[in-house]
Design a protein around this motif. Structure first.
Motif, PDB file in Angstrom:
ATOM      1  N   LEU A  39       0.824  -1.208   0.000  1.00  0.00           N
ATOM      2  CA  LEU A  39       0.000   0.000   0.000  1.00  0.00           C
ATOM      3  C   LEU A  39       0.860   1.261   0.000  1.00  0.00           C
ATOM      4  O   LEU A  39       0.518   2.255  -0.641  1.00  0.00           O
ATOM      5  N   CYS A  40       1.969   1.235   0.720  1.00  0.00           N
ATOM      6  CA  CYS A  40       2.882   2.389   0.702  1.00  0.00           C
ATOM      7  C   CYS A  40       3.425   2.629  -0.703  1.00  0.00           C
ATOM      8  O   CYS A  40       3.540   3.774  -1.156  1.00  0.00           O
ATOM      9  N   ARG A  41       3.748   1.565  -1.411  1.00  0.00           N
ATOM     10  CA  ARG A  41       4.268   1.704  -2.773  1.00  0.00           C
ATOM     11  C   ARG A  41       3.186   2.200  -3.724  1.00  0.00           C
ATOM     12  O   ARG A  41       3.456   3.003  -4.614  1.00  0.00           O
ATOM     13  N   LEU A  42       1.981   1.743  -3.529  1.00  0.00           N
ATOM     14  CA  LEU A  42       0.892   2.096  -4.444  1.00  0.00           C
ATOM     15  C   LEU A  42       0.341   3.487  -4.180  1.00  0.00           C
ATOM     16  O   LEU A  42       0.164   4.281  -5.117  1.00  0.00           O
ATOM     17  N   ALA A  43       0.064   3.805  -2.920  1.00  0.00           N
ATOM     18  CA  ALA A  43      -0.691   5.006  -2.588  1.00  0.00           C
ATOM     19  C   ALA A  43       0.094   6.042  -1.811  1.00  0.00           C
ATOM     20  O   ALA A  43      -0.397   7.159  -1.621  1.00  0.00           O
ATOM     21  N   ALA A  68      -7.061  -9.141  11.895  1.00  0.00           N
ATOM     22  CA  ALA A  68      -6.125  -9.826  11.002  1.00  0.00           C
ATOM     23  C   ALA A  68      -5.072 -10.603  11.777  1.00  0.00           C
ATOM     24  O   ALA A  68      -4.612 -11.655  11.318  1.00  0.00           O
ATOM     25  N   VAL A  69      -4.671 -10.099  12.962  1.00  0.00           N
ATOM     26  CA  VAL A  69      -3.563 -10.716  13.696  1.00  0.00           C
ATOM     27  C   VAL A  69      -4.064 -11.483  14.919  1.00  0.00           C
ATOM     28  O   VAL A  69      -3.919 -12.701  14.994  1.00  0.00           O
ATOM     29  N   ASN A  70      -4.666 -10.798  15.873  1.00  0.00           N
ATOM     30  CA  ASN A  70      -5.053 -11.478  17.103  1.00  0.00           C
ATOM     31  C   ASN A  70      -6.078 -12.574  16.851  1.00  0.00           C
ATOM     32  O   ASN A  70      -5.904 -13.714  17.302  1.00  0.00           O
ATOM     33  N   ASN A  71      -7.146 -12.247  16.133  1.00  0.00           N
ATOM     34  CA  ASN A  71      -8.154 -13.267  15.814  1.00  0.00           C
ATOM     35  C   ASN A  71      -7.792 -14.074  14.572  1.00  0.00           C
ATOM     36  O   ASN A  71      -8.480 -15.052  14.248  1.00  0.00           O
ATOM     37  N   ALA A  72      -6.735 -13.642  13.860  1.00  0.00           N
ATOM     38  CA  ALA A  72      -6.138 -14.403  12.756  1.00  0.00           C
ATOM     39  C   ALA A  72      -7.137 -14.765  11.659  1.00  0.00           C
ATOM     40  O   ALA A  72      -7.056 -15.847  11.070  1.00  0.00           O
ATOM     41  N   HIS A  73      -8.046 -13.868  11.347  1.00  0.00           N
ATOM     42  CA  HIS A  73      -9.063 -14.182  10.347  1.00  0.00           C
ATOM     43  C   HIS A  73      -8.449 -14.356   8.960  1.00  0.00           C
ATOM     44  O   HIS A  73      -7.608 -13.556   8.527  1.00  0.00           O
ATOM     45  N   VAL A  74      -8.908 -15.372   8.259  1.00  0.00           N
ATOM     46  CA  VAL A  74      -8.373 -15.676   6.935  1.00  0.00           C
ATOM     47  C   VAL A  74      -8.750 -14.611   5.911  1.00  0.00           C
ATOM     48  O   VAL A  74      -8.192 -14.587   4.810  1.00  0.00           O
ATOM     49  N   ASP A  75      -9.648 -13.713   6.267  1.00  0.00           N
ATOM     50  CA  ASP A  75      -9.956 -12.575   5.402  1.00  0.00           C
ATOM     51  C   ASP A  75      -8.688 -11.817   5.023  1.00  0.00           C
ATOM     52  O   ASP A  75      -8.603 -11.218   3.941  1.00  0.00           O
ATOM     53  N   MET A  76      -7.683 -11.834   5.896  1.00  0.00           N
ATOM     54  CA  MET A  76      -6.425 -11.136   5.628  1.00  0.00           C
ATOM     55  C   MET A  76      -5.751 -11.681   4.379  1.00  0.00           C
ATOM     56  O   MET A  76      -5.129 -10.928   3.619  1.00  0.00           O
ATOM     57  N   LEU A  77      -5.863 -12.981   4.139  1.00  0.00           N
ATOM     58  CA  LEU A  77      -5.284 -13.563   2.934  1.00  0.00           C
ATOM     59  C   LEU A  77      -5.975 -13.014   1.697  1.00  0.00           C
ATOM     60  O   LEU A  77      -5.313 -12.636   0.715  1.00  0.00           O
ATOM     61  N   GLY A  78      -7.290 -12.948   1.701  1.00  0.00           N
ATOM     62  CA  GLY A  78      -8.019 -12.376   0.575  1.00  0.00           C
ATOM     63  C   GLY A  78      -7.673 -10.920   0.361  1.00  0.00           C
ATOM     64  O   GLY A  78      -7.509 -10.462  -0.776  1.00  0.00           O
ATOM     65  N   VAL A  79      -7.534 -10.150   1.452  1.00  0.00           N
ATOM     66  CA  VAL A  79      -7.182  -8.733   1.338  1.00  0.00           C
ATOM     67  C   VAL A  79      -5.805  -8.574   0.709  1.00  0.00           C
ATOM     68  O   VAL A  79      -5.606  -7.737  -0.187  1.00  0.00           O
ATOM     69  N   LEU A  80      -4.839  -9.340   1.162  1.00  0.00           N
ATOM     70  CA  LEU A  80      -3.483  -9.242   0.608  1.00  0.00           C
ATOM     71  C   LEU A  80      -3.488  -9.532  -0.888  1.00  0.00           C
ATOM     72  O   LEU A  80      -2.837  -8.826  -1.675  1.00  0.00           O
ATOM     73  N   LEU A  81      -4.216 -10.538  -1.308  1.00  0.00           N
ATOM     74  CA  LEU A  81      -4.269 -10.883  -2.732  1.00  0.00           C
ATOM     75  C   LEU A  81      -4.917  -9.767  -3.549  1.00  0.00           C
ATOM     76  O   LEU A  81      -4.486  -9.471  -4.668  1.00  0.00           O
ATOM     77  N   VAL A  82      -5.948  -9.118  -3.004  1.00  0.00           N
ATOM     78  CA  VAL A  82      -6.570  -7.997  -3.707  1.00  0.00           C
ATOM     79  C   VAL A  82      -5.599  -6.825  -3.812  1.00  0.00           C
ATOM     80  O   VAL A  82      -5.471  -6.189  -4.867  1.00  0.00           O
ATOM     81  N   VAL A  83      -4.894  -6.525  -2.726  1.00  0.00           N
ATOM     82  CA  VAL A  83      -3.919  -5.428  -2.743  1.00  0.00           C
ATOM     83  C   VAL A  83      -2.838  -5.694  -3.785  1.00  0.00           C
ATOM     84  O   VAL A  83      -2.462  -4.806  -4.563  1.00  0.00           O
ATOM     85  N   LEU A  84      -2.332  -6.924  -3.832  1.00  0.00           N
ATOM     86  CA  LEU A  84      -1.315  -7.268  -4.827  1.00  0.00           C
ATOM     87  C   LEU A  84      -1.878  -7.183  -6.238  1.00  0.00           C
ATOM     88  O   LEU A  84      -1.206  -6.738  -7.164  1.00  0.00           O
ATOM     89  N   ALA A  85      -3.143  -7.592  -6.396  1.00  0.00           N
ATOM     90  CA  ALA A  85      -3.769  -7.542  -7.723  1.00  0.00           C
ATOM     91  C   ALA A  85      -3.876  -6.112  -8.226  1.00  0.00           C
ATOM     92  O   ALA A  85      -3.626  -5.831  -9.403  1.00  0.00           O
ATOM     93  N   PHE A  86      -4.228  -5.186  -7.360  1.00  0.00           N
ATOM     94  CA  PHE A  86      -4.422  -3.798  -7.781  1.00  0.00           C
ATOM     95  C   PHE A  86      -3.139  -2.972  -7.767  1.00  0.00           C
ATOM     96  O   PHE A  86      -3.035  -1.977  -8.475  1.00  0.00           O
ATOM     97  N   GLY A  87      -2.174  -3.392  -6.957  1.00  0.00           N
ATOM     98  CA  GLY A  87      -1.009  -2.544  -6.791  1.00  0.00           C
ATOM     99  C   GLY A  87       0.312  -3.090  -7.261  1.00  0.00           C
ATOM    100  O   GLY A  87       1.154  -2.338  -7.771  1.00  0.00           O
ATOM    101  N   ALA A  88       0.524  -4.384  -7.111  1.00  0.00           N
ATOM    102  CA  ALA A  88       1.849  -4.935  -7.374  1.00  0.00           C
ATOM    103  C   ALA A  88       2.000  -5.491  -8.774  1.00  0.00           C
ATOM    104  O   ALA A  88       3.083  -5.872  -9.173  1.00  0.00           O
ATOM    105  N   VAL A  89       0.910  -5.563  -9.522  1.00  0.00           N
ATOM    106  CA  VAL A  89       0.990  -6.101 -10.885  1.00  0.00           C
ATOM    107  C   VAL A  89       0.201  -5.185 -11.800  1.00  0.00           C
ATOM    108  O   VAL A  89      -0.643  -4.410 -11.378  1.00  0.00           O
TER     109      VAL A  89
END
Length: 447
Positions: free
Chosen positions: A183-187, A205-226
Motif C-alpha cells: 500500500l505504501c508503494r501504491l498510494a 487480522a492478527v489477534n483473531n487471525a481471520h483468513v480474510d487477511m489472505l483475501g485482502v493481501l491478494l486484492v492489494v497485490l492484484a491492484f497494486g503490485a501487478v
C-alpha cells in the motif's frame, strides 16, 4: 522530531496501549471506541507531517501496532480454531468438507487444546453426546473455500509442535505487514496510514487471525503490485477462493468496461483467469467431496438471516426506511445498480475506487455483524484515500462488540451514520455543472 510527529507518536503509543488491553480480554465497546478515536486523532495529526517524514512513522507504527495482536490468544473470535482443525484434518488425508469436527470418525485427531477435557472454561461449544470443543459450530462441516484450506494446511505443516494459535496469528501479522508495504508503494505513506494504524488490523487480522487477511493481501497485490491483465485476474480469483467476499473487487477490476460498448478484451483477460483459478482450486475438493464443497455456506446464510429481514440485524439501514419484507430485494437491486455504475462509469486507471464502492455498499446494505468483513474496505480506503468509508469498518466493529444478534445493537445507528457520511461526502465531491464544463476539452465544447 517536530511537534506534529511527537503528537502522532503519542497518539500511536496510546493506541498501542489500548490495543494491548483489548487483546488481553474481551475488547469491550468502550475500548473499541477509544481505539478508533485514537486512530482518527493520529490520522488528523498526521496531516501536518510532511510526506517525506511520514513514511517511517507509518511503517514502524503499522508493524508495531499489528504486533500487539500477537500478545495474547484470540480475544473475541473462535474462527482460528476451525482453521487449525481444518489444517490438521487435511494433513491426515481427509477432506474438511466431508466431516464436521464432532464426527466420531475423527476422534483420533483430537487433542486437549481443541477438545479440552474440562468444559468449564468460557467460549466452549458442546459436542453431541458429551464433551466440548473450542471450534464453533462443531456439528457443521467447514465453510471456508479451497485457497483458504490450502493456507490452513500450509500453516499446519509449518507449525512447530504445541504452537497452537500462534502460527496463525504470526501468519496474519506477516500478511498485514506485506499489505502495508504494498500500500505504501501504491498510494504513498499518508494514505497507507489508514491501513497501518487501523484497529481492525491488529485485532482481526492478527489477534483473531481471520483468513480474510489472505483475501485482502491478494486484492492489494492484484491492484497494486501487478499490471492489469491476466495476472490481476489470477490474483483476484485466488482472493475469491480464499474468502468469497473479495468477489466485490472484481467489478472494480472491470471499471469502465461498458463505457463505450463492451471492452471484451478487458473482460476476458480478467474474468477468465479468475474463473479458472477458482475452478481449479475447487477441483481436488470436488473430486474428493462432490457437492459437499459448499460446506456450511447455505446454513450460515440462513443462520445470519440473509434470507429474510424479519429477524436479526441484517439490512438494518434499509429497514429504517422500508418495510422489513422489502429490504432484501431492495438491497439486491441497489447492489446491482452499484455494480452497473462501476462497469459503466468507473475509472479503469483506479480500479480500487470501484472496488471500494462495491465492497463498502455491500456492507452498508447488508449490515453484517462481523467486524473482520471490513478489512477489505480498510485496505481499499488506503488505496483511494476516501476516509469516509472507514465509518463502515467502525460500524462493523461496534456491531460485533455490542453483540451481532442483539436486536437493540448500536451497530444499526453506526451503520446509518456511516451511510450518511458516505452520501454527504459524495454530494460534496460531486462536480458542479460549471466545473464539469471547465474540465471538458475545448474541442468538445459547443460554440
Amino acid at each position: 522530531m517536530n511537534r506534529s510527529r511527537l503528537l502522532v507518536s503519542g497518539a500511536l503509543a496510546a493506541l498501542a496501549a489500548v490495543l494491548l488491553r483489548m487483546v488481553a480480554g474481551p475488547p469491550g465497546l468502550g475500548w473499541t471506541l477509544a481505539a478508533w478515536a485514537l486512530f482518527a486523532a493520529a490520522l488528523w495529526l498526521a496531516r501536518r507531517v510532511p510526506e517525506r517524514r511520514l513514511g517511517a512513522l507509518v511503517v514502524a507504527g503499522g508493524i508495531t501496532l499489528a504486533a500487539t495482536g500477537l500478545a495474547a490468544p484470540p480475544s473475541s473470535s473462535t474462527d482460528s480454531f476451525r482453521y487449525a482443525w481444518d489444517g490438521r484434518v487435511q494433513a491426515a488425508g481427509i477432506s474438511p468438507y466431508d466431516h464436521p469436527p464432532s464426527d466420531p470418525e475423527l476422534v483420533r485427531l483430537r487433542d486437549d487444546w481443541l477438545f479440552p477435557p474440562r468444559c468449564d472454561a468460557p467460549r466452549l461449544w458442546p459436542l453431541p453426546g458429551d464433551g466440548c470443543t473450542r471450534i464453533n459450530r462443531p456439528a457443521e462441516p467447514t465453510i471456508y473455500p479451497p485457497v483458504a484450506q490450502g493456507y490452513f494446511l500450509l500453516i499446519h505443516w509449518l507449525s512447530p509442535e504445541g504452537s497452537r494459535h500462534k502460527a496463525l496469528q504470526l501468519g496474519g501479522w506477516v500478511m498485514a505487514v506485506l499489505a502495508l508495504v504494498a500500500l505504501c508503494r501504491l498510494a504513498g505513506a499518508r494514505r497507507a496510514a489508514c491501513w497501518a494504524w487501523c484497529p481492525a488490523v491488529p485485532i482481526e487480522a492478527v489477534n483473531n487471525a481471520h483468513v480474510d487477511m489472505l483475501g485482502v493481501l491478494l486484492v492489494v497485490l492484484a491492484f497494486g503490485a501487478v499490471s492489469a491483465g491476466r495476472a490481476r485476474g489470477t490474483l483476484l480469483g485466488a482472493a475469491v477462493a480464499a474468502k468469497l467476499l473479495p468477489a466485490t473487487a472484481l467489478p472494480g477490476a472491470l471499471s469502465g468496461v461498458l463505457a463505450n460498448g463492451v471492452a471484451w478484451r478487458r473482460v476476458l483477460v480478467t474474468v477468465v483467469p479468475a474463473a479458472l483459478v477458482v475452478a481449479l482450486s475447487y477441483l481436488p475438493y470436488v473430486l474428493a467431496s462432490g457437492t459437499a464443497v459448499l460446506g456450511y455456506l447455505p446454513g450460515y446464510l440462513k443462520e445470519e438471516r440473509y434470507d429474510g429481514a424479519g429477524h436479526g440485524n441484517r439490512y438494518a439501514v434499509l429497514r429504517l426506511l422500508l418495510p422489513d419484507s422489502w429490504a432484501p430485494y431492495v438491497a439486491i437491486a441497489l447492489m446491482g445498480l452499484v455494480v452497473l455504475l462501476v462497469l459503466r462509469y468507473g475509472d479503469a486507471d483506479r480500479p480500487w475506487r470501484g472496488a471500494l464502492l462495491v465492497s463498502g455498499s455491500l456492507l452498508l446494505l447488508f449490515t453484517p455483524g462481523y467486524s473482520w468483513y471490513a478489512l477489505l474496505v480498510v485496505a481499499l480506503v488506503a488505496m483511494d484515500g476516501r476516509g469516509e468509508w472507514l465509518g463502515v469498518a467502525l460500524a462493523g466493529a461496534v456491531a460485533y462488540t455490542a453483540g451481532p444478534a442483539d436486536p437493540d445493537s448500536l451497530g444499526t445507528p453506526f451503520y446509518a451514520a456511516a451511510a450518511l457520511a458516505v452520501l454527504i461526502c459524495w454530494a460534496v465531491r460531486r462536480p458542479r455543472p460549471a466545473q464539469a464544463r471547465r474540465r471538458l476539452p475545448s474541442a468538445s465544447r459547443k460554440d
